[in-house]
Every structure is written in structure tokens, then in C-alpha cells.
Design a protein around this motif. Structure first.
Motif, PDB file in Angstrom:
ATOM      1  N   GLY A  61      26.529  76.330   6.548  1.00 10.92           N
ATOM      2  CA  GLY A  61      25.498  76.823   7.673  1.00 10.92           C
ATOM      3  C   GLY A  61      24.346  78.009   8.290  1.00 10.92           C
ATOM      4  O   GLY A  61      24.467  79.317   7.031  1.00 10.92           O
ATOM      5  N   LYS A  62      23.486  77.578   9.118  1.00 14.02           N
ATOM      6  CA  LYS A  62      22.792  79.055   8.934  1.00 14.02           C
ATOM      7  C   LYS A  62      23.017  80.105   9.403  1.00 14.02           C
ATOM      8  O   LYS A  62      23.572  80.894   9.484  1.00 14.02           O
ATOM      9  CB  LYS A  62      21.111  78.859  10.004  1.00 14.02           C
ATOM     10  N   ASN A  63      24.208  79.514  10.514  1.00 15.63           N
ATOM     11  CA  ASN A  63      25.815  80.652  11.191  1.00 15.63           C
ATOM     12  C   ASN A  63      26.904  80.669  10.195  1.00 15.63           C
ATOM     13  O   ASN A  63      27.295  80.780  11.521  1.00 15.63           O
ATOM     14  CB  ASN A  63      25.462  80.715  12.179  1.00 15.63           C
ATOM     15  N   ASN A  79      30.886  85.839  -3.128  1.00 12.35           N
ATOM     16  CA  ASN A  79      30.912  86.833  -4.118  1.00 12.35           C
ATOM     17  C   ASN A  79      29.730  87.190  -5.299  1.00 12.35           C
ATOM     18  O   ASN A  79      29.494  86.071  -5.084  1.00 12.35           O
ATOM     19  CB  ASN A  79      31.844  87.203  -4.362  1.00 12.35           C
ATOM     20  N   PRO A  80      29.086  88.326  -5.436  1.00 18.06           N
ATOM     21  CA  PRO A  80      30.036  89.602  -5.400  1.00 18.06           C
ATOM     22  C   PRO A  80      29.395  90.367  -4.218  1.00 18.06           C
ATOM     23  O   PRO A  80      30.287  91.353  -3.997  1.00 18.06           O
ATOM     24  CB  PRO A  80      30.005  90.075  -6.806  1.00 18.06           C
ATOM     25  N   PHE A  81      28.825  90.261  -3.287  1.00 15.90           N
ATOM     26  CA  PHE A  81      28.110  90.580  -2.525  1.00 15.90           C
ATOM     27  C   PHE A  81      28.639  90.761  -1.766  1.00 15.90           C
ATOM     28  O   PHE A  81      29.040  91.684  -0.461  1.00 15.90           O
ATOM     29  CB  PHE A  81      26.730  90.287  -2.455  1.00 15.90           C
ATOM     30  N   HIS A  82      29.681  89.916  -1.408  1.00 12.39           N
ATOM     31  CA  HIS A  82      30.016  89.625   0.049  1.00 12.39           C
ATOM     32  C   HIS A  82      31.670  90.788  -0.055  1.00 12.39           C
ATOM     33  O   HIS A  82      31.274  91.805   1.145  1.00 12.39           O
ATOM     34  CB  HIS A  82      31.264  88.111  -0.146  1.00 12.39           C
ATOM     35  N   ARG A  83      32.227  91.208  -1.145  1.00 10.88           N
ATOM     36  CA  ARG A  83      33.167  92.331  -1.149  1.00 10.88           C
ATOM     37  C   ARG A  83      32.316  93.790  -1.163  1.00 10.88           C
ATOM     38  O   ARG A  83      32.256  94.430  -0.296  1.00 10.88           O
ATOM     39  CB  ARG A  83      33.941  92.373  -2.422  1.00 10.88           C
ATOM     40  N   THR A 119      26.257  83.038   5.063  1.00 10.67           N
ATOM     41  CA  THR A 119      24.840  83.955   5.109  1.00 10.67           C
ATOM     42  C   THR A 119      25.541  85.219   6.318  1.00 10.67           C
ATOM     43  O   THR A 119      25.294  86.615   5.747  1.00 10.67           O
ATOM     44  CB  THR A 119      23.700  83.232   6.066  1.00 10.67           C
ATOM     45  N   LEU A 120      25.743  85.021   7.139  1.00 13.92           N
ATOM     46  CA  LEU A 120      26.443  85.930   8.272  1.00 13.92           C
ATOM     47  C   LEU A 120      27.912  86.784   7.106  1.00 13.92           C
ATOM     48  O   LEU A 120      27.068  87.936   7.400  1.00 13.92           O
ATOM     49  CB  LEU A 120      27.354  85.188   9.571  1.00 13.92           C
ATOM     50  N   MET A 121      28.544  86.510   6.772  1.00  9.28           N
ATOM     51  CA  MET A 121      29.308  87.323   5.694  1.00  9.28           C
ATOM     52  C   MET A 121      28.882  87.241   3.765  1.00  9.28           C
ATOM     53  O   MET A 121      29.657  88.382   3.488  1.00  9.28           O
ATOM     54  CB  MET A 121      30.805  87.024   4.597  1.00  9.28           C
ATOM     55  N   VAL A 122      27.423  87.332   3.988  1.00  8.66           N
ATOM     56  CA  VAL A 122      26.495  87.941   3.227  1.00  8.66           C
ATOM     57  C   VAL A 122      25.997  88.702   3.027  1.00  8.66           C
ATOM     58  O   VAL A 122      25.359  89.488   2.867  1.00  8.66           O
ATOM     59  CB  VAL A 122      26.453  87.051   1.338  1.00  8.66           C
TER      60      VAL A 122
END
Length: 468
Positions: free
Chosen positions: A233-235, A145-149, A239-242
Motif C-alpha cells: 500500500g501507499k503507506n 531489496n536491494p535498496f532497502h538494505r 514504500t516506507l522502507m524503500v
């Protein structure tokens, strides 16, 4: 799984498994209060249609010996957690936790209650696991966060599931390697979009996350293994949720302190600072989305100071961070769920009555003409700034030409203005009234006030399963 202290998964797991049980009086008191608050809202939340439906399905999916608030038939621990989490979040009256941008206790509390009931743990063990689980919820939240949300993930369902799995591992007494597997497993059980806000699925997110946390810990206890790259990790989650631009986002947050959110998972000093002490929890005094609260606090402050009523107001103008206003997508709500995510409705109710209560969010209350006539008075401006950088501004223009203004940086119920013990117990009484007998209420309160001890969680849950 080979331990690597530069891997946040291993760092989180090692701290979870080995942290001292010697918590401060403040930490234990706040953990106890979190259970008082979440159980208070679970009691009426258990009567909501979404919770009743989830319970009916849960009975067919997993009967067992665990008690559930509001229902006498026993369930398996994951199913009890799912029903309890749904009840905890059904009224949107449960707490917020800033580092995670999530309703932490609505997931962590029911998950731990279910496991503590199944394993017959005492109140002291329950609070210990809560403090640890909340810390990892916070650490995971700071990593995304804060970008995830802000990009549409419902952190209650995602971050909440992952950190709560750590809390469940702590309660079960798993070692560091098992705990790492539990946390990693939970990322495969974490998910939820903010596009579900205003529907039954939003509270179900908390239930699914609580069930996932319990399942992840039990899978790990049973020997199920998981990968060690699922956070950084890369995956991985980071990364995936941001987003693929996560490195740029980290640079943008390097000099900011949005509740410690750096979009990077910590690998050292996992327990320092202790989040329950530094950040605490935002205990709600209104049963609606927390994004309404700063605006409503400001309006009620002005109303109390200047004594105006609905007939005196020409306009209510709100300037607030976009992250708050984006959550409030229903300017003309048609039902209870939508009303909880309506700035206009919350302010109209506050202007009319000087408060916002559970009764104001009953279906029959939503369409009251004396409230709906006030909705057009509200105007808002979306400010592209972090909530910690921009306090909500409330501007009221009266019919007589006066312009009244205030700003609110933190809502009532937060660290800046916490509820007193008396106010918390008043909320408890208001929530359970009509659902628990006087004797049952008294017995439950006595156990909750003494939760930091050898009281039986199983006995507490048995009491809570017997509502009117």
C-alpha cells in the motif's frame, strides 16, 4: 479480511497456509543443516554478555515452559525467541540469505524452536515451517531489496521478522486469513538500522525480530486483526522502507537479476522457485560480517597458492561493491563487535594465520601487535555496482615486486561452493567445544541428524538448555 489475489499479503498468506508438506529431499536436507548451523552458533553465543543480559531481563518479563539454548530456567515463547535470536546472531557466525539480504535463520530458527517447544511439535513440522518461512522471508526481501538494505535498514530485523511470522503461522496451523493478519501484524514489530552495527544492539535485532514473529502469530491466533495494505500500500513496507522513488527503482531493476530482487512484491507463483533450493543459504566459515568473506576467501586462496606470509606483503588492495564495504565501517577496531565489521582486521588475521576463528575475535586478541601492525597494509575501493554484477577483486603486492590477483563472485559456504556435511559438523564441534559435555554433544548431534522425523523439539531444547 477479504481475499484479493492481487494483494501480495493475501498471496503470501494463502500459499503459507495451503502449500503442500511434500518437500524435496534437497529442501529438507538444507533446512536440517540450517538448524545444525544455527544451533552450533547459539551455544557459544549464549555465553556472550549481550545474550546473558537479555536473558536476565527476559526472566523478569516472561517466565514460562520454553527452554532456551544455554539457560535452564523456562521462558515464555516470545522471550525464549528473543534470547535465542540474540544468541544466534551474537557472534555473527550465522548464515546469510541473499534474496532477503538478511541473516534469515538467526530470526526464523529461534522463533520456530520456541513455538515448537511450547506446542510440542516434532522435527518434521519444524522443518516444514522453516522452508515456508524462509520462502516468505525471501519474497518479502525481493519486494524491497536491494535498496532497502543499501539505504540503511537492517533486513535481518525487518524482512526477517515479517517472513518469520509466516513461518510461525505455518507451525501453528493458522488458516489463510489468520496468517495474513500475522504477517501484517509483524510489520508493526519490524525495525532496525544498520547504524547499530558494531554494537550489542545488532545481535539484539535478531532477538527482537524473532520475538516479534512469535508475538505476531500468537496475536493472530488469538483473534487480533490487522490491515491488508501493510506490504504494497501507499503507506506500506514497500514504500516506507524503500523510499518515495520506489517506482524509479523498480524500473532500474527491471532488467537485472539481483537474486530476484525487483523491488516489487510477487502475487503469483509464491512457492516457485523454491528459494531454499534455488538460492540456498550462505553458511559462514568465518565468525565475522559476511561482507568480509569474499575478500578473505580471495586472500586465503592467494596465500595458499603462492605461500607468502605477513613479512612478504607490501599491500592488500580490495575492490568490492559499495554495499559490502559500507557494512565494514571500522578500519581500526577497538573491540570484538567492531572487529567483526572490519575488513582490515579480518584480512590481517587471515594473512597472519591463514584462517579467522572464534578465538581471533576474543577481546584479548583484538589488540595483538602482530595483527594491528598489519592493518595499514589494507587499501580498498568502493565500486558502485550490485554485488551480483561485480565480483570482489583481491590484489596483493609483495615486497619483491610481484603482483598477485584473484576475484571472488560467491564465498565459500554459498551454493557455488557449499560446505560439505563433514565441514558443517566440524563447525558444529568447534562451536560447542568447551560448552557441551561429550555425551550431551553426541545426543544433540544424533537428534539434529534425524530432525526430519518424529523427534521431539521439546526434548532437543531441553538438552540444549544444559550447557557446561
Amino acid at each position: 479480511m477479504k481475499t484479493n489475489t492481487e494483494n501480495p499479503l493475501h498471496a503470501f498468506a494463502a500459499w503459507t497456509a495451503t502449500a503442500s508438506h511434500a518437500w524435496s529431499e534437497l529442501a529438507r536436507a538444507r533446512a536440517r543443516d540450517a538448524f545444525i548451523d544455527v544451533i552450533a552458533v547459539m551455544v557459544p553465543g549464549a555465553t556472550e554478555p549481550v545474550t546473558r543480559t537479555v536473558y536476565k531481563l527476559a526472566r523478569s518479563w516472561g517466565r514460562g515452559d520454553c527452554h532456551t539454548v544455554g539457560f535452564e530456567d523456562g521462558l515464555s515463547a516470545p522471550m525464549a525467541a528473543m534470547v535465542g535470536g540474540t544468541a544466534a546472531h551474537a557472534l555473527d557466525f550465522d548464515d546469510n540469505f541473499d534474496p532477503a539480504k538478511a541473516h534469515a535463520t538467526a530470526v526464523l530458527g529461534p522463533a520456530l524452536l520456541a513455538l515448537a517447544d511450547e506446542r510440542d511439535r516434532d522435527g518434521a513440522a519444524l522443518l516444514d515451517a522453516y522452508i515456508v518461512g524462509l520462502q516468505i522471508i525471501g519474497r518479502v526481501g525481493q519486494g524491497v531489496n536491494p535498496f532497502h538494505r543499501s539505504r540503511g535498514w537492517h533486513a535481518t530485523a525487518t524482512v526477517g521478522a515479517v517472513g518469520s511470522a509466516a513461518g510461525c503461522a505455518r507451525l501453528l496451523g493458522l488458516d489463510a486469513e489468520q496468517t495474513a493478519h500475522a504477517i501484517s501484524l509483524s510489520t508493526s514489530l519490524a525495525g532496525g538500522f544498520m547504524s547499530q552495527f558494531g554494537t550489542m544492539t545488532k545481535p539484539l535485532h535478531a532477538g527482537l525480530a524473532a520475538a516479534g514473529a512469535v508475538q505476531a502469530a500468537l496475536f493472530a491466533e488469538a483473534g487480533i486483526t490487522a490491515g491488508d495494505q501493510t506490504l504494497h500500500g501507499k503507506n506500506g513496507m514497500g514504500t516506507l522502507m524503500v523510499g518515495q522513488d520506489v517506482e524509479d527503482l523498480r524500473k532500474a531493476m527491471a532488467d537485472k537479476d539481483e537474486y530476484g530482487q525487483k523491488v516489487q512484491f510477487a502475487t503469483t507463483e509464491i512457492g516457485n522457485p523454491l528459494h531454499i533450493e534455488k538460492y540456498g543459504l550462505k553458511v559462514k566459515r568465518f565468525p565475522n560480517c559476511g561482507s568480509v568473506h569474499r575478500s578473505l576467501d580471495g586472500l586465503l586462496e592467494l596465500k595458499a597458492r603462492y605461500g607468502f606470509g605477513p613479512a612478504d606483503v607490501k599491500e592488500i588492495f580490495i575492490r568490492a561493491p559499495a554495499a559490502h564495504l559500507n557494512n565494514l565501517m571500522y578500519d581500526r577496531p577497538h573491540n570484538t563487535m567492531e572487529a567483526k565489521f572490519s575488513l582490515e582486521y579480518g584480512l590481517a588475521v587471515g594473512l597472519l594465520s591463514g584462517n579467522a576463528t572464534l578465538q581471533d575475535y576474543q577481546e584479548e586478541a583484538i589488540r595483538r601487535p602482530d595483527v594491528t601492525d598489519l592493518l595499514p597494509l589494507v587499501r580498498k575501493e568502493y565500486i558502485n555496482a550490485l554485488e551480483s554484477d561485480f565480483p570482489t577483486e583481491v590484489h596483493v603486492t609483495l615486497i619483491d615486486g610481484r603482483k598477485l590477483s584473484t576475484s571472488v563472485a560467491m564465498p565459500v559456504g554459498s551454493n557455488a561452493s557449499p560446505l560439505s556435511e563433514a565441514q558443517l559438523l566440524e563447525k558444529f564441534e568447534g562451536c560447542v567445544s568447551g560448552h557441551l559435555s561429550a555425551q550431551n554433544t553426541s545426543e544433540i548431534k544424533a537428534v539434529l541428524m534425524a530432525l526430519d522425523g518424529e523427534c521431539s523439539v521439546r526434548e532437543l531444547m531441553a538438552l540444549l538448555s544444559r550447557t557446561n
